[in-house]
Scaffold this active site. Structure first.
Site, PDB file in Angstrom:
ATOM      1  N   ARG A 144       0.983  -1.313   0.118  1.00 24.84           N
ATOM      2  CA  ARG A 144       0.129  -0.230  -0.056  1.00 24.84           C
ATOM      3  C   ARG A 144       0.979   1.282   0.044  1.00 24.84           C
ATOM      4  O   ARG A 144       1.964   1.199   0.687  1.00 24.84           O
ATOM      5  CB  ARG A 144      -0.857  -0.160   1.330  1.00 24.84           C
ATOM      6  CG  ARG A 144      -1.867   1.297   1.637  1.00 24.84           C
ATOM      7  CD  ARG A 144      -2.824   1.026   0.584  1.00 24.84           C
ATOM      8  NE  ARG A 144      -4.010   1.849   0.779  1.00 24.84           N
ATOM      9  CZ  ARG A 144      -5.036   2.179   0.062  1.00 24.84           C
ATOM     10  NH1 ARG A 144      -4.860   2.059  -1.361  1.00 24.84           N
ATOM     11  NH2 ARG A 144      -6.208   3.045   0.542  1.00 24.84           N
ATOM     12  N   THR A 189      -8.969   1.144  -9.979  1.00 23.76           N
ATOM     13  CA  THR A 189      -8.145  -0.136  -9.209  1.00 23.76           C
ATOM     14  C   THR A 189      -8.213  -1.276 -10.297  1.00 23.76           C
ATOM     15  O   THR A 189      -9.040  -1.630 -11.253  1.00 23.76           O
ATOM     16  CB  THR A 189      -8.933  -0.479  -7.890  1.00 23.76           C
ATOM     17  OG1 THR A 189      -8.785   0.503  -7.000  1.00 23.76           O
ATOM     18  CG2 THR A 189      -8.157  -1.655  -7.181  1.00 23.76           C
ATOM     19  N   ASN A 208      -5.999   4.541  -7.309  1.00 19.63           N
ATOM     20  CA  ASN A 208      -7.251   4.968  -6.883  1.00 19.63           C
ATOM     21  C   ASN A 208      -7.994   5.547  -7.847  1.00 19.63           C
ATOM     22  O   ASN A 208      -8.739   4.614  -8.663  1.00 19.63           O
ATOM     23  CB  ASN A 208      -6.894   5.996  -5.773  1.00 19.63           C
ATOM     24  CG  ASN A 208      -8.048   6.504  -5.009  1.00 19.63           C
ATOM     25  OD1 ASN A 208      -9.103   5.691  -4.651  1.00 19.63           O
ATOM     26  ND2 ASN A 208      -8.138   7.628  -4.505  1.00 19.63           N
ATOM     27  N   ASP A 212      -7.725   8.468  -0.037  1.00 16.55           N
ATOM     28  CA  ASP A 212      -8.591   7.496   0.822  1.00 16.55           C
ATOM     29  C   ASP A 212      -8.380   7.778   2.225  1.00 16.55           C
ATOM     30  O   ASP A 212      -8.696   7.098   3.234  1.00 16.55           O
ATOM     31  CB  ASP A 212      -7.673   6.049   0.457  1.00 16.55           C
ATOM     32  CG  ASP A 212      -8.337   5.459  -0.831  1.00 16.55           C
ATOM     33  OD1 ASP A 212      -9.503   5.925  -1.127  1.00 16.55           O
ATOM     34  OD2 ASP A 212      -7.865   4.424  -1.285  1.00 16.55           O
ATOM     35  N   SER A 270      -7.891   1.229   3.190  1.00 15.93           N
ATOM     36  CA  SER A 270      -8.407   0.827   1.814  1.00 15.93           C
ATOM     37  C   SER A 270      -9.524  -0.286   1.832  1.00 15.93           C
ATOM     38  O   SER A 270      -9.771  -0.754   2.925  1.00 15.93           O
ATOM     39  CB  SER A 270      -7.396  -0.137   1.172  1.00 15.93           C
ATOM     40  OG  SER A 270      -7.546  -0.789  -0.066  1.00 15.93           O
ATOM     41  N   SER A 271     -10.051  -0.559   0.802  1.00 18.10           N
ATOM     42  CA  SER A 271     -11.179  -1.473   0.780  1.00 18.10           C
ATOM     43  C   SER A 271     -10.804  -2.643   0.135  1.00 18.10           C
ATOM     44  O   SER A 271     -11.772  -3.763  -0.366  1.00 18.10           O
ATOM     45  CB  SER A 271     -12.604  -0.994   0.103  1.00 18.10           C
ATOM     46  OG  SER A 271     -13.001   0.081   0.894  1.00 18.10           O
ATOM     47  N   GLY A 289     -13.403  -1.510  -7.590  1.00 17.26           N
ATOM     48  CA  GLY A 289     -14.887  -0.721  -7.244  1.00 17.26           C
ATOM     49  C   GLY A 289     -14.779  -0.089  -6.208  1.00 17.26           C
ATOM     50  O   GLY A 289     -16.027   0.261  -5.505  1.00 17.26           O
TER      51      GLY A 289
HETATM   52  N1  GLY Z   1      -8.237   3.103  -3.502  1.00 21.57           N
HETATM   53  C1  GLY Z   1      -9.098   1.907  -3.533  1.00 21.57           C
HETATM   54  C2  GLY Z   1      -9.104   1.266  -2.390  1.00 21.57           C
HETATM   55  O1  GLY Z   1      -7.781   0.955  -1.751  1.00 21.57           O
HETATM   56  O2  GLY Z   1      -9.918   0.999  -1.601  1.00 21.57           O
END
Ligand code: GLY
Length: 554
Positions: free
Chosen positions: A91, A361, A381, A403, A432-433, A452
């Site tokens: 990350r 993403t 992102n 984020d 993050s997701s 997404g």
């Molecule tokens: N930028 C998308 C995520 O990290 O969730």
């Protein structure tokens, strides 16, 4: 539900499952050239980790809107030899000069354009360090060999597809603004037409530098100097020290259980695994198999609402903030499920608080013939990240700083608000997701994930539920999607796949339905039958990807 899937493969699709050869492999990615790069490296004797290096680098070239050397992500790994799962955390990291109020103006208001566009929006990239680490510690082939397909694509060019042109149009104002971005991604300052060949010689040079020198080929020396110079010239705050201190981190993935399956998924700084296991623990209290579609959707939406509420309340980089350890416990899931009204929607204001981020993403899944596997979700992102290419490097920088929560209560690009645990701090990683995930029992295995933004977690959750129900790979990636993220208090539903009657049934239970004008996600999955080794793989029909199952030449 393993038997159901086996029957469906035999009868529904007219497909005869066969005993798989010990040389069978599967690669599913967002772009045919990236899938081919992965297969090419497996054919050359590489393992799934070498193939993941090749695919990551190829996507950086041919799908620049989604991920790249200037971005970051998570590689969830299973090493067959040791039978161990690990998450490689690549990350992005906030630069040393970052501060909690860096995107606020003199009046203390959040200026979103600065956390989205241009180099001030960029965190220190993790993808180059990730591929070097992956190759060195898990791969069999030299890094140079695994990077060769991507270097070839960058030099010879690739044909822009519909996704590329759509995303370039969306980000045209910012891409036009910077000379190196214009030159690399546009034609005469405009979006190139589909089919235009996009060549990236500077990016090929940077990939070569990594191939020759490893991590130092990006984070030190000439490339690093060019990156820092370009960033600083255009208002960014990176230093050579920031680049030099970047490290990937090895993290223990989140583990959970649902209906006899083990879930292995991304851990912090991704919220994905925690939120999904939290939701699955709530759903364990109900018998989804024996319920009608409206009741099932109602329960899933309520579980999403509560799990995303916890995301916004508690989650951030665990190296910087204390995270409650009960969020994925079975007992806590039961407590939350007890608050679900089986008939009526609970307003989000009754379960109180905040949320989330980005939209583009990429995700890919790989399984090799030894049983090594990779689920990787990578990002810059927003589509085309910050829109800023550092002159002389070919590297498109991310805008992952968006984020973070720019200030308490300030909405991000998706109208969502943030919290203290995810506040900006030097060297911290934004929440993050991204949710690369393995799901398995003694019979079968699923490798799943998707891009997404905030909807990643709910999409992966739906894919897990569909897998457990016995759906085929094709049916899982094609299934219509719905999403609740606590705030806004609405169920977002895709533009196709839901009848008026189905939506009305949810409305009658008190759900606020927001029908989207489009579909979302780009899921790439692999399913393995553990009894006979048969593989099936599928790429999302919403995207341009390719899933390939093949037998390697001996
Ligand atoms: N930028 C998308 C995520 O990290 O969730």
């Amino acid at each position: 539900m393993y038997l159901l899937r086996l029957l469906c493969l035999s009868f529904c699709l007219g497909f005869n499952p066969v005993w798989a050869s010990e040389h069978d492999v599967a690669v599913a990615t967002a772009h045919p050239l990236a899938t081919q790069a992965g297969i090419e490296i497996l054919q050359q004797g590489g393992n799934a980790f070498d193939a993941a290096v090749a695919v990551t680098a190829a996507l950086a070239v041919v799908e620049p809107a989604g991920s790249g050397l200037g971005g970051g992500g998570f590689w969830l790994l299973h090493q067959a030899e040791t039978n161990k799962d690990i998450m490689l955390d690549g990350r992005e990291m906030a630069p040393g000069k970052a501060s909690a109020d860096m995107y606020l103006n003199k009046q203390g208001e959040f200026e979103q354009s600065r956390s989205l566009n241009g180099p001030l929006a960029a965190g220190i990239p993790g993808v180059p360090a990730g591929i070097v680490y992956l190759s060195k510690h898990y791969g069999k082939l030299p890094l140079k060999q695994s990077l060769a397909p991507a270097i070839r694509y960058a030099l010879e060019g690739f044909a822009a597809g519909q996704h590329y042109t759509d995303m370039a149009r969306f980000r045209l104002p910012v891409l036009k603004q910077y000379a190196a971005s214009r030159q690399q991604f546009l034609k005469d300052g405009q979006v190139p037409s589909a089919g235009t060949i996009i060549k990236q010689p500077d990016l090929a040079n940077t990939l070569n530098s990594i191939a020759e020198q490893g991590k130092a080929g990006f984070y030190q020396g000439e490339i690093a100097e060019r990156l820092v110079q370009a960033v600083q010239q255009h208002g960014g705050i990176w230093t050579l020290d920031d680049l030099q201190r970047y490290e990937v981190k090895l993290r223990q993935p989140i583990k959970g259980h649902y209906q006899g399956y083990t879930i292995t998924s991304a851990t912090l700084p991704s919220s994905g695994g925690i939120v999904m296991v939290n939701a699955l623990n709530q759903l364990s209290a109900f018998d989804l198999a024996d319920t009608d579609i409206t009741q099932k959707r109602h329960l899933v939406i309520e579980a999403m609402r509560r799990a995303y509420r916890d995301r916004s309340r508690f989650l951030g980089d665990a190296d910087f903030v204390a995270i409650p350890d009960y969020l994925t416990s079975v007992d806590y899931g039961k407590q939350l499920s007890d608050t679900i009204d089986p008939v009526h929607a609970t307003p989000s204001s009754d379960v109180a608080d905040k949320a989330i981020e980005g939209e583009d993403t990429t995700h890919f899944s790989i399984l090799d013939s030894q049983g090594n596997r990779v689920a990787a979700t990578l990002s810059v992102n927003y589509p085309f990240g910050s829109g800023f290419v550092a002159q002389g490097t070919g590297v498109l920088l991310n805008d992952e700083m968006d984020d973070f929560s720019a200030s308490s209560g300030a909405a991000n690009v998706y109208g969502l608000v943030g919290n203290e645990a995810n506040a900006i701090a030097p060297y911290k990683r934004p929440l993050s997701s991204m949710t690369p995930t393995f799901v398995e029992n003694d019979d079968e295995l699923l490798i799943t994930g998707t891009p997404g933004g905030s909807r990643i977690i709910s999409m992966v959750l739906l894919s897990v539920l569909d897998f457990v129900e016995g759906k085929t790979a094709q049916a899982i990636v094609a299934a219509p999607r719905y999403h609740h993220q606590y705030l806004p208090d609405e169920v977002q539903v895709e533009s196709v796949g839901f009848s008026e009657q189905e939506l009305n049934a949810l409305k009658q239970r008190g759900h606020h339905i927001n029908p989207l004008s489009r579909q979302y996600g780009d899921m790439h999955i692999i399913i393995q039958d553990k009894h006979n080794g048969t593989l099936s793989a599928a790429s999302d029909p919403r995207g341009e990807g390719q899933a390939t199952v093949t037998t390697l030449k001996k």
